[in-house]
Design a protein around this motif. Structure first.
Motif, mmCIF file in Angstrom:
data_model
loop_
_atom_site.group_PDB
_atom_site.id
_atom_site.type_symbol
_atom_site.label_atom_id
_atom_site.label_comp_id
_atom_site.label_asym_id
_atom_site.label_seq_id
_atom_site.Cartn_x
_atom_site.Cartn_y
_atom_site.Cartn_z
ATOM 1 N N GLU A 1 18.005 61.498 4.999
ATOM 2 C CA GLU A 1 18.166 62.372 3.835
ATOM 3 C C GLU A 1 18.765 63.718 4.223
ATOM 4 O O GLU A 1 19.681 64.235 3.560
ATOM 5 N N ALA A 2 18.225 64.290 5.329
ATOM 6 C CA ALA A 2 18.776 65.576 5.790
ATOM 7 C C ALA A 2 20.236 65.428 6.194
ATOM 8 O O ALA A 2 21.065 66.302 5.923
ATOM 9 N N LYS A 3 20.551 64.307 6.827
ATOM 10 C CA LYS A 3 21.943 64.062 7.223
ATOM 11 C C LYS A 3 22.843 63.967 5.998
ATOM 12 O O LYS A 3 23.941 64.533 5.976
ATOM 13 N N GLU B 1 25.789 66.431 5.181
ATOM 14 C CA GLU B 1 27.150 65.934 4.997
ATOM 15 C C GLU B 1 27.729 66.413 3.672
ATOM 16 O O GLU B 1 28.898 66.800 3.605
ATOM 17 N N ALA B 2 26.894 66.355 2.598
ATOM 18 C CA ALA B 2 27.383 66.821 1.300
ATOM 19 C C ALA B 2 27.726 68.310 1.353
ATOM 20 O O ALA B 2 28.767 68.744 0.829
ATOM 21 N N LEU C 1 28.461 70.123 4.055
ATOM 22 C CA LEU C 1 29.653 70.309 4.900
ATOM 23 C C LEU C 1 30.916 69.838 4.183
ATOM 24 O O LEU C 1 31.985 70.447 4.308
ATOM 25 N N TYR C 2 30.778 68.762 3.418
ATOM 26 C CA TYR C 2 31.950 68.258 2.703
ATOM 27 C C TYR C 2 32.399 69.247 1.642
ATOM 28 O O TYR C 2 33.602 69.489 1.472
ATOM 29 N N SER C 3 31.425 69.833 0.926
ATOM 30 C CA SER C 3 31.800 70.821 -0.082
ATOM 31 C C SER C 3 32.453 72.045 0.569
ATOM 32 O O SER C 3 33.474 72.555 0.085
ATOM 33 N N ARG C 4 31.875 72.493 1.686
ATOM 34 C CA ARG C 4 32.489 73.623 2.385
ATOM 35 C C ARG C 4 33.868 73.261 2.925
ATOM 36 O O ARG C 4 34.796 74.075 2.886
#
Length: 341
Positions: free
Chosen positions: A178-180, A184-185, A187-190
């Motif tokens: 869940e933390a991953k 990821e979400a 980091l993906y948005s950034r």
């Protein structure tokens, strides 16, 4: 099969002789360190008991009799006497009693497709107190059963502990997943934001580059145009300067006067002759009507700029022919012009 660990290793197996498949015997094998160093056999049907010993020399002799490698022979003994039910059907056991001396012949064989061959045999002696043997076998079985039970309980507790640890690890793994996913979400948005900014910067840089290229091309064209204009202006200035110099010195560019031409022609001619007879002859020659008027009109029509041009075309050191307007008007024949020259 039941196995125990002590000073000597022991196994207890249940066998069925070939002569009486319905009968059940219990075979106990005991050895130290390795089966190849020798072993003891204890056979019982719970009513009688027999015992015997196989030495290391006996094992070597049996291996030589059947022409088999000793190590391979020891392995065959292990499968026949110790493996028990795991090798059931592959090995046969033959038990024969002697009523007179109460002895027992025990042999073990290896089954083949076309028959069988004997691995070994020995003569077992009857035990005087079979009850003690049976009691010993039962005690051994109980001890082995207790050890197996304790081992099973230990394995069960270990299994429960591992299962609990596995459950904890699974929960932690789920949290890590869940933390991953959240990371990821994020980091993906950034990354999307950074990517869009980079794209915008790239577009701006490309626009600036195209504008710089266009400005460079325009500047080059402007420089080329300025250079061309300067060259044209320089040429025009040079032409105007030459024209001004020619217009300021009309006397130098015009034809020489009649007295100068005559003097030069007279001085330059080898022989000085009296021009009076020729002039009188020309005067006697009838003048064509309208010749003077045509010459005057032609001179009036010529622009003022052509006169300096003609004077400039005359190179230094060359003199115009020695004639003037009066001579041009009076000379109508070519031979007269030639004579004047």
């Amino acid at each position: 099969m039941i196995s125990g660990v002590g000073k000597m290793e022991k196994t207890l197996n249940r066998i069925h002789p070939v002569s009486d498949p319905e009968a059940t015997y219990f075979l106990q094998v005991s050895w130290e360190k390795d089966l190849g160093t020798g072993f003891d056999l204890l056979l019982s049907d719970c009513q009688c008991a027999w015992t015997g010993t196989v030495s290391e020399a006996d094992i070597s002799r049996e291996a030589a009799d059947i022409e088999m490698d000793r190590e391979k022979y020891v392995e065959e003994l292990r499968k026949a006497l110790i493996a028990g039910e795991e090798s059931a059907g592959k090995y046969n056991f033959v038990i024969s009693r002697e009523e007179q001396n109460k002895a027992c012949h025990f042999s073990y064989e290896r089954n083949l497709k076309d028959g069988s061959f004997r691995l070994g045999s020995l003569k077992l002696q009857e035990v005087l107190s079979p009850a003690e043997v049976v009691k010993e076998l039962i005690g051994y079985c109980l001890d082995s059963l207790g050890k197996l039970r304790a081992k099973t309980e230990h394995l069960q507790r270990e299994n429960e502990r591992l299962f609990s640890n596995w459950s904890d690890v699974e929960k932690r793994l789920e949290k890590c997943v869940e933390a991953k996913e959240e990371l990821e979400a994020d980091l993906y948005s950034r990354f999307i934001l950074v990517l869009n900014e980079k794209k915008a910067k790239i577009r701006n840089l490309q626009k600036l580059l195209s504008e710089a290229k266009e400005s460079a091309v325009d500047a080059k064209c402007a420089r080329d145009s300025i250079a061309t204009t300067q060259m044209v202006i320089k040429r025009e200035n040079d032409y105007d300067a030459s024209t001004d110099e020619e217009s300021e010195n009309p006397a130098q560019a015009s034809l020489p006067s009649a007295p100068e031409r005559r003097d030069s022609s007279l001085l330059g001619s080898p022989d000085v002759m009296d021009p009076a007879p020729r002039r009188k002859r020309r005067q006697r020659t009838a003048k064509p009507a309208g010749t003077g008027a045509k010459v005057a009109a032609y001179e009036a029509e010529q622009p003022a700029q052509e006169k300096p041009g003609l004077a400039s075309q005359t190179t230094p050191g060359q003199h115009c022919p020695d004639w003037d307007l009066e001579t041009l008007e009076n000379s109508c024949e070519p031979e007269d012009l030639f004579e004047d020259m």
